[in-house]
Design an enzyme around this catalytic site. Structure first.
Site, PDB file in Angstrom:
ATOM      1  N   CYS A 199     -13.579 -17.887  -6.322  1.00 18.95           N
ATOM      2  CA  CYS A 199     -14.413 -16.686  -6.307  1.00 18.95           C
ATOM      3  C   CYS A 199     -13.671 -15.507  -5.665  1.00 18.95           C
ATOM      4  CB  CYS A 199     -15.719 -16.967  -5.573  1.00 18.95           C
ATOM      5  SG  CYS A 199     -16.860 -15.541  -5.562  1.00 18.95           S
TER       6      CYS A 199
ATOM      7  N   CYS B 206      12.532  10.595 -11.904  1.00 19.50           N
ATOM      8  CA  CYS B 206      12.860   9.859 -10.669  1.00 19.50           C
ATOM      9  C   CYS B 206      11.620   9.219 -10.068  1.00 19.50           C
ATOM     10  CB  CYS B 206      13.517  10.801  -9.656  1.00 19.50           C
ATOM     11  SG  CYS B 206      15.159  11.382 -10.114  1.00 19.50           S
TER      12      CYS B 206
ATOM     13  N   CYS C 162     -15.229 -13.942  -0.130  1.00 18.14           N
ATOM     14  CA  CYS C 162     -15.840 -15.257  -0.306  1.00 18.14           C
ATOM     15  C   CYS C 162     -14.766 -16.333  -0.131  1.00 18.14           C
ATOM     16  CB  CYS C 162     -16.473 -15.357  -1.691  1.00 18.14           C
ATOM     17  SG  CYS C 162     -17.161 -16.991  -2.060  1.00 18.14           S
TER      18      CYS C 162
ATOM     19  N   CYS D  34       2.666  17.923   1.374  1.00 14.72           N
ATOM     20  CA  CYS D  34       3.935  18.399   1.950  1.00 14.72           C
ATOM     21  C   CYS D  34       4.661  19.381   1.045  1.00 14.72           C
ATOM     22  CB  CYS D  34       4.856  17.214   2.246  1.00 14.72           C
ATOM     23  SG  CYS D  34       5.342  16.283   0.767  1.00 14.72           S
TER      24      CYS D  34
ATOM     25  N   CYS E 211      15.403  18.776  -7.824  1.00 16.46           N
ATOM     26  CA  CYS E 211      14.847  17.475  -7.468  1.00 16.46           C
ATOM     27  C   CYS E 211      15.554  16.961  -6.220  1.00 16.46           C
ATOM     28  CB  CYS E 211      15.019  16.492  -8.624  1.00 16.46           C
ATOM     29  SG  CYS E 211      14.498  14.805  -8.235  1.00 16.46           S
TER      30      CYS E 211
ATOM     31  N   CYS F  17      13.981 -54.594  26.170  1.00 15.20           N
ATOM     32  CA  CYS F  17      14.921 -54.392  25.071  1.00 15.20           C
ATOM     33  C   CYS F  17      14.274 -53.599  23.954  1.00 15.20           C
ATOM     34  CB  CYS F  17      15.418 -55.735  24.564  1.00 15.20           C
ATOM     35  SG  CYS F  17      14.123 -56.717  23.777  1.00 15.20           S
TER      36      CYS F  17
END
Length: 330
Positions: free
Chosen positions: A171, A103, A166, A95, A77, A274
């Site tokens: 919905c 695991c 929507c 692959c 592994c 002021c």
């Protein structure tokens, strides 16, 4: 070694069997089963229902044989580095990297529960091979796989340019739309909407812009190239965009140079004088520094009170001032 008959038959099967049986290609069997050919042994002709189904059957048998051989072999592994029997491992299909099921079960559960359905890739360094759904289903429980299947479908729909959702919050059903039209019709709740602005369908009229989208539209338009600007003008209308830009500029200016009257909410710009302000709309008094409402009978007491945060700050920030307040109501 030393088995003359077996050696002879092995060479015959490897080198001469196709020509002896009259086969031109090892994967194509002639459909002419009635021909009279002395060189063709009748045992080479199989009576099968359909010759077109023969190749898939052979390939499926080959797949099963490979799986059986894999289950009987031992593999290290790449995660826990333990050596496991093939029946306790899975192999990524593209692959061929092998990992133990324990695991990968933990790995898949973590990724799915975090909502990362596109993260179920081979853990090998720089490998981007995706786990097949049947491998995921084999390792996780039914509830986790249902969540994975649902999120995988949603991710696939999000990548489709001709599918939108929507706009009704209750919905959210996927809706197939025409690329040449802005028209969307939800098959679930029957809501007819514009796919651009998500509002009720408005035909050829420009899209309406929500108040909280003006700033976003202005920034998008100002930062866009000419092609994108043309698309935005076609979508919203050029006058609508110009009005949005002008309104956002006005809002930015007001946020920077004005303050709000605490009585009526009018925007007030201070030009000079002021810090005791008088609103020209409602005639209320307020402080420019803290924006607190001032009493009409004695507005200047705010600047003389001992506990006031603006005590002795009537003319703070003023270089030149007049006896009267100068202000502008926006």
């Amino acid at each position: 070694k030393g088995s003359v008959i077996l050696f002879t038959w092995t060479n015959f099967l490897l080198d001469d069997s196709y020509s002896f049986l009259g086969l031109e290609n090892p994967l194509i069997i002639s459909k002419d089963t009635n021909r009279k050919d002395s060189a063709l042994d009748s045992r080479a002709i199989q009576d099968i229902a359909s010759y077109d189904r023969l190749l898939p059957v052979i390939l499926e048998y080959n797949k099963q044989a490979i799986k059986l051989d894999f289950d009987k072999s031992f593999f290290p592994c790449q995660v826990c580095f333990g050596e496991k029997l093939g029946s306790q491992c899975i192999k990524f299909l593209d692959c061929d990297h092998v990992y133990c099921k324990s695991c990968m079960r933990d790995y898949f559960n973590v990724q799915i529960n975090e909502g990362n359905v596109k993260g179920l890739i081979c853990p090998y360094d720089k490998c981007e091979t995706q786990a097949h759904p049947c491998q995921v289903q084999e390792l996780v429980n039914q509830e986790v796989f249902a969540k994975y299947d649902r999120m995988l479908l949603m991710t696939s729909l999000d990548q489709m340019v001709d599918v939108v959702y929507c706009p009704r919050p209750a919905c959210q059903y996927p809706v197939s739309v025409d690329k040449e039209s802005n028209f969307g019709n939800c098959p679930s709740c029957r809501y007819v909407f514009c796919i651009l602005c998500q509002l009720v369908y408005h035909g050829l009229s420009p899209c309406k812009i929500k108040s909280d989208g003006l700033q976003k539209l202005r920034d998008e338009y100002n930062n866009a190239d000419e092609k994108t600007k043309k698309l935005l003008e076609k979508r919203y209308g050029k006058q609508t965009i110009e009005a949005a830009v002008a309104e956002c500029l006005t809002k930015d200016w007001l946020d920077q140079f004005s303050k709000t009257c605490p009585s009526c909410g009018a925007s007030i710009q201070k030009i000079d004088g002021c810090n005791k302000m008088t609103c020209m709309k409602c005639r209320a008094h307020f402080c420019w520094l803290c924006e607190e409402y001032l009493p009409r009978n004695n507005p200047y007491s705010h600047y003389n009170t001992l506990n006031s945060p603006c005590r002795n700050k009537l003319f703070e920030g003023v270089n030149e001032f007049d006896d009267e307040d100068d202000l502008m109501w926006m």
